[in-house]
Design a protein around this motif. Structure first.
Motif, mmCIF file in Angstrom:
data_model
loop_
_atom_site.group_PDB
_atom_site.id
_atom_site.type_symbol
_atom_site.label_atom_id
_atom_site.label_comp_id
_atom_site.label_asym_id
_atom_site.label_seq_id
_atom_site.Cartn_x
_atom_site.Cartn_y
_atom_site.Cartn_z
ATOM 1 N N LEU A 95 39.188 48.788 42.924
ATOM 2 C CA LEU A 95 40.657 47.753 44.319
ATOM 3 C C LEU A 95 41.849 49.682 44.343
ATOM 4 O O LEU A 95 42.256 49.867 45.187
ATOM 5 C CB LEU A 95 40.864 46.704 43.205
ATOM 6 C CG LEU A 95 40.082 45.466 43.169
ATOM 7 C CD1 LEU A 95 41.272 44.666 42.715
ATOM 8 C CD2 LEU A 95 39.505 45.478 44.484
ATOM 9 N N ALA A 117 35.051 44.378 48.412
ATOM 10 C CA ALA A 117 36.224 44.180 47.456
ATOM 11 C C ALA A 117 36.305 42.529 47.004
ATOM 12 O O ALA A 117 36.465 42.751 45.943
ATOM 13 C CB ALA A 117 37.230 44.323 48.388
ATOM 14 N N ILE A 118 36.102 41.981 48.697
ATOM 15 C CA ILE A 118 36.268 40.278 47.696
ATOM 16 C C ILE A 118 35.492 40.124 46.618
ATOM 17 O O ILE A 118 35.195 39.189 45.988
ATOM 18 C CB ILE A 118 36.338 39.482 49.081
ATOM 19 C CG1 ILE A 118 37.401 39.620 49.784
ATOM 20 C CG2 ILE A 118 36.175 38.114 49.236
ATOM 21 C CD1 ILE A 118 37.059 39.420 51.441
ATOM 22 N N SER A 121 34.896 41.426 43.201
ATOM 23 C CA SER A 121 36.171 41.711 42.568
ATOM 24 C C SER A 121 36.411 40.030 41.850
ATOM 25 O O SER A 121 37.560 39.725 41.035
ATOM 26 C CB SER A 121 37.299 42.624 42.971
ATOM 27 O OG SER A 121 37.612 41.748 43.971
ATOM 28 N N TYR A 130 44.901 41.347 39.271
ATOM 29 C CA TYR A 130 44.177 41.370 40.298
ATOM 30 C C TYR A 130 43.793 40.906 41.688
ATOM 31 O O TYR A 130 44.060 41.261 42.442
ATOM 32 C CB TYR A 130 42.921 41.025 39.797
ATOM 33 C CG TYR A 130 41.969 41.630 38.379
ATOM 34 C CD1 TYR A 130 40.840 42.666 38.791
ATOM 35 C CD2 TYR A 130 42.539 42.532 37.830
ATOM 36 C CE1 TYR A 130 40.510 43.414 38.364
ATOM 37 C CE2 TYR A 130 42.000 43.280 36.488
ATOM 38 C CZ TYR A 130 40.607 43.657 36.974
ATOM 39 O OH TYR A 130 40.748 45.024 36.317
ATOM 40 N N LEU A 134 44.097 42.397 45.011
ATOM 41 C CA LEU A 134 42.850 41.852 46.117
ATOM 42 C C LEU A 134 44.330 42.207 47.712
ATOM 43 O O LEU A 134 43.271 42.316 48.560
ATOM 44 C CB LEU A 134 42.158 40.915 45.712
ATOM 45 C CG LEU A 134 40.822 40.984 47.322
ATOM 46 C CD1 LEU A 134 40.240 42.330 47.006
ATOM 47 C CD2 LEU A 134 40.401 40.157 45.858
ATOM 48 N N THR A 161 38.960 35.799 53.392
ATOM 49 C CA THR A 161 40.113 36.310 52.923
ATOM 50 C C THR A 161 40.442 34.914 52.293
ATOM 51 O O THR A 161 40.828 34.843 50.985
ATOM 52 C CB THR A 161 41.081 37.142 53.360
ATOM 53 O OG1 THR A 161 40.039 37.651 53.342
ATOM 54 C CG2 THR A 161 42.346 36.881 52.483
#
Length: 229
Positions: A95, A117-118, A121, A130, A134, A161
């Motif tokens: 990240l 990334a979504i 993680s 975290y 993010l 998101t």
């Protein structure tokens, strides 16, 4: 996930990024070049592109090229993308790497990396730090997509998101995501599920006594209105 490769830890990554960002803020080209040279010397011969020192070298080189008004060679860009997409589960190391390398990527690379990334993680989001990291990454990715005039990709990323982050616990980056959503809706003349204007988001920050947040968003809004109206 604790990234430990070539005796390299998260603390080492933090120390490098702190030094790099200090030089970047001051546009200290000499300092950035020294970091680049130091990290380049530490890259191992075996699997160099998986090495943390290779990643650090690439970040430093990217800033050197940016200051010089030159593009980063594609081989470094491709190596970072390949590495990040190869990791099944993103921890703090990945990240942070993505967050600090974001300026290197164009929209076609940024979109799948933000989605990755979504997805990769999500198992760590309940651990301290975290979720905040993010949400900061995603708000910055959205801002870059908007700056690149890729509003449709930004809109789609916002949907992902909002499905991944808990917006009942407001942070500056989460507020920024909501704010950017209102700007995109305004620009595309589309309707939000919950009708909200940029000014409403700014007013909400004032209500939360988050004056710095509201001031930053107001400055962004004024700049946006000048360039889009």
């Amino acid at each position: 996930m604790c990234h430990l490769q070539n005796n390299y830890s998260q603390n080492s990554q933090s120390e490098f990024l702190e030094r790099l960002n200090k030089f970047v803020i001051n546009e200290n080209l000499y300092g950035i070049q020294k970091l680049y040279e130091n990290e380049k010397r530490l890259i191992p011969e075996k699997n160099p592109e998986k090495s943390s020192h290779f990643h650090n070298m690439t970040l430093a080189l990217g800033h050197v090229r940016r200051i010089q008004g030159k593009n980063l060679p594609q081989k470094y860009h491709k190596s970072l993308v390949k590495y990040l997409l190869s990791i099944d589960s993103w921890g703090i190391y990945e990240l942070r790497l993505f967050s600090n390398a974001m300026f290197i990527f164009d929209s076609p690379s940024l979109i799948p990396l933000a989605q990755t990334a979504i997805d990769r993680s999500k198992y760590y989001l309940k651990l301290p730090g975290y979720s905040d990291l993010l949400s900061t990454i995603l708000s910055n990715a959205l801002e870059l997509l908007i700056e690149n005039h890729d509003l449709e990709s930004a809109r789609k990323l916002i949907i992902q998101t909002k499905d991944s982050l808990n917006f009942e616990e407001p942070t500056q980056s989460k507020i920024k995501i909501v704010f950017l959503e209102t700007l995109i809706a305004e620009q595309q003349n589309s309707e939000l599920i919950d009708p909200t204007s940029p000014e409403t988001v700014i007013a909400a920050c004032y209500s939360l006594k988050a004056i710095n947040w509201s001031n930053a968003l107001n400055q962004y809004l004024q700049s946006w209105r000048k360039t889009h109206h």
